[in-house]
Structures are given as structure tokens and as C-alpha cells.
Scaffold this motif. Structure first.
Motif, PDB file in Angstrom:
ATOM      1  N   ALA A  94       0.613  -1.280  -0.192  1.00  0.00           N
ATOM      2  CA  ALA A  94       0.098  -0.145   0.417  1.00  0.00           C
ATOM      3  C   ALA A  94       1.097   1.011  -0.132  1.00  0.00           C
ATOM      4  O   ALA A  94       1.932   1.247   0.428  1.00  0.00           O
ATOM      5  N   LEU A  95      -0.240   1.889  -0.787  1.00  0.00           N
ATOM      6  CA  LEU A  95       1.092   3.608  -0.759  1.00  0.00           C
ATOM      7  C   LEU A  95       0.871   4.219   0.170  1.00  0.00           C
ATOM      8  O   LEU A  95      -0.394   4.131   0.859  1.00  0.00           O
ATOM      9  N   PRO A  96       1.528   4.774   1.146  1.00  0.00           N
ATOM     10  CA  PRO A  96       1.516   5.991   2.637  1.00  0.00           C
ATOM     11  C   PRO A  96       0.537   6.638   2.344  1.00  0.00           C
ATOM     12  O   PRO A  96       1.014   7.270   1.435  1.00  0.00           O
ATOM     13  N   ASP A  97      -0.455   6.984   2.971  1.00  0.00           N
ATOM     14  CA  ASP A  97      -0.783   8.187   2.807  1.00  0.00           C
ATOM     15  C   ASP A  97      -0.675   9.693   3.972  1.00  0.00           C
ATOM     16  O   ASP A  97      -1.010  10.900   3.256  1.00  0.00           O
ATOM     17  N   ILE A  98      -0.025   9.108   4.483  1.00  0.00           N
ATOM     18  CA  ILE A  98      -0.005  10.183   5.500  1.00  0.00           C
ATOM     19  C   ILE A  98       2.188  10.595   5.268  1.00  0.00           C
ATOM     20  O   ILE A  98       2.585  10.161   4.887  1.00  0.00           O
ATOM     21  N   GLY A  99       2.044  12.035   4.532  1.00  0.00           N
ATOM     22  CA  GLY A  99       3.282  12.597   5.009  1.00  0.00           C
ATOM     23  C   GLY A  99       3.640  13.019   6.399  1.00  0.00           C
ATOM     24  O   GLY A  99       2.783  14.128   6.567  1.00  0.00           O
TER      25      GLY A  99
END
Length: 235
Positions: free
Chosen positions: A37-42
Motif C-alpha cells: 500500500a502507498l502511504p497516505d500520510i507524510g
């Protein structure tokens, strides 16, 4: 006499039940699931450091620099109450010279952090703000999952893990000309061999940012692994 007969009947039932359980044929299969999954929080972390001969000057200058950084972050869309201090310290600046520790004043350091929805555009905007700033700082980006996406990933990972166990069991019984019965036992999250769900973080420091400074960069997918053990009765 009646009590003896009753006791013998109960004992007989118990023995027959135990014998039936011992004769029950089972199949135990471990299912393993992997999900990306691509992280959605930086998460942007900034480290500001000041070296000064005097303690008070070190603290005062660091506070001023931090206020400038907060103002800079506000220009790229962050609210002041979203910017948090994660570490603050002041220590002696001891330098090793000519085989002797020399006191050269104080080092004041403060780390501030802010979260944002992950996107190339937002990362690019943040990097450009540092390129145009006179503040000399160290900064890094970390990436993770929001609480909502973490739940979705966990659920999908469990589904894949159970499906893997089911698929393996189907292949085994087909090859051995057996048939699966009801599920007798499911083991999840309690054995030492269990691979836990890990909320990993990825990190990219300012040293890794080159020609992509103005447009951001692509963040790597995060990989999660989990497992479950299922025991079926065989018909």
C-alpha cells in the motif's frame, strides 16, 4: 448398585467421546498474506540547531529561528497549531582539540514536525520553500498510513491470509483425495511465529533530493505481511 451403574455409564460415554476425538482426522494449514500500500500520510521533521558561547543567547536565537520556520511553514498551507515540537535540548558544546576537551559554549536544538496528506505536489511545495529560505536546517520526510487506511489494509491483509490458507487446504485435499469438513480451530496473533502487522515508516532525507526538488518525488509502497493457522476436520 444404581450409583455404580450410573457411574459406569458416564465413564463409558466419556471413553467413547475421547476415542471419537482421537480418531478425528484433521488438516492444519498456515496461510500467509502479503499486501502493498502507498502511504497516505507524510511527516515533515525539521531540525534547527544553534551554537553560541552563552546559554541565554543560544536559547534566544533558537527560539527566533524556530519562529521563522513556523512562519515559513504557514506560507505553504500549514496552520500554526498543526506544527508541533518533538524535541528541545540545550547542552554544552565540548570540542576535542589537541587531546583536550574544550568548552566552546552551548548547542541548542529543537525539532518540529508536521503531518500532511501525501502527494508529489505538496512535497514539491515544501522543498521549494526551503530552497527559497535563508534558514539553514536539516529536514526529513517520513511516510506512514493514516488510521483509516491502516484499518482497510489490515482487513484486506487478513482476507488474503485466510484465502491463502483455504487455497492451500483445497490443493492438499484434492491431491490426497480427501474432503474438507468444518473448521475446528483458528490460530491468529497468539503464537511466537506470528508475523505482526507492522506500521513501518519510510524516510527520505534532504541529501537524497536532487533534480526532483521542485516537483517532489514518488514514495515507495509499504509491504505488510501476516499469517493465520486454520485446522479443518477431514470427512
Amino acid at each position: 448398585m444404581k450409583h455404580i451403574v450410573k457411574a459406569l455409564c458416564i465413564l463409558t460415554v466419556f471413553i467413547l467421546s475421547a476415542t471419537a476425538q482421537q480418531n478425528t482426522r484433521t488438516l492444519e494449514v498456515k496461510g500467509v498474506g502479503t499486501y502493498k500500500a502507498l502511504p497516505d500520510i507524510g511527516v515533515l521533521t525539521i531540525e534547527a540547531t544553534i551554537v553560541s558561547p552563552k546559554f541565554a543567547d543560544a536559547v534566544k536565537t533558537l527560539n527566533s529561528k524556530t519562529e521563522q520556520l513556523i512562519a515559513q511553514l504557514q506560507t505553504v498551507g500549514f496552520k500554526k497549531d498543526e506544527i508541533k515540537t518533538t524535541d528541545f535540548s540545550v547542552s554544552k558544546n565540548m570540542v576535542w582539540e589537541n587531546n583536550v576537551n574544550i568548552d566552546k559554549g552551548y548547542i541548542a536544538q529543537q525539532n518540529i514536525s508536521v503531518e500532511f496528506p501525501n502527494s508529489n505536489e505538496k512535497i514539491g511545495t515544501i522543498i521549494s520553500s526551503f530552497m527559497n529560505s535563508e534558514n539553514e536546517v536539516r529536514f526529513a520526510f517520513h511516510f506512514t498510513l493514516s488510521g483509516k487506511k491502516e484499518i482497510l489494509v489490515k482487513n484486506e491483509l487478513l482476507r488474503l491470509t485466510v484465502n491463502d490458507a483455504q487455497s492451500r487446504a483445497d490443493v492438499i485435499v484434492a491431491a490426497s483425495k480427501q474432503k474438507l469438513g468444518k473448521i475446528k480451530y483458528i490460530s491468529y496473533g497468539i503464537t511466537q511465529e506470528q508475523i505482526p502487522f507492522r506500521k513501518n515508516t519510510l524516510s527520505v532525507s534532504e541529501m537524497a533530493i536532487t533534480s526532483q526538488r521542485s516537483s517532489g518525488f514518488d514514495v515507495k509502497e509499504m509491504t505488510f505481511t501476516d499469517e493465520v493457522t486454520i485446522v479443518w476436520e477431514l470427512k
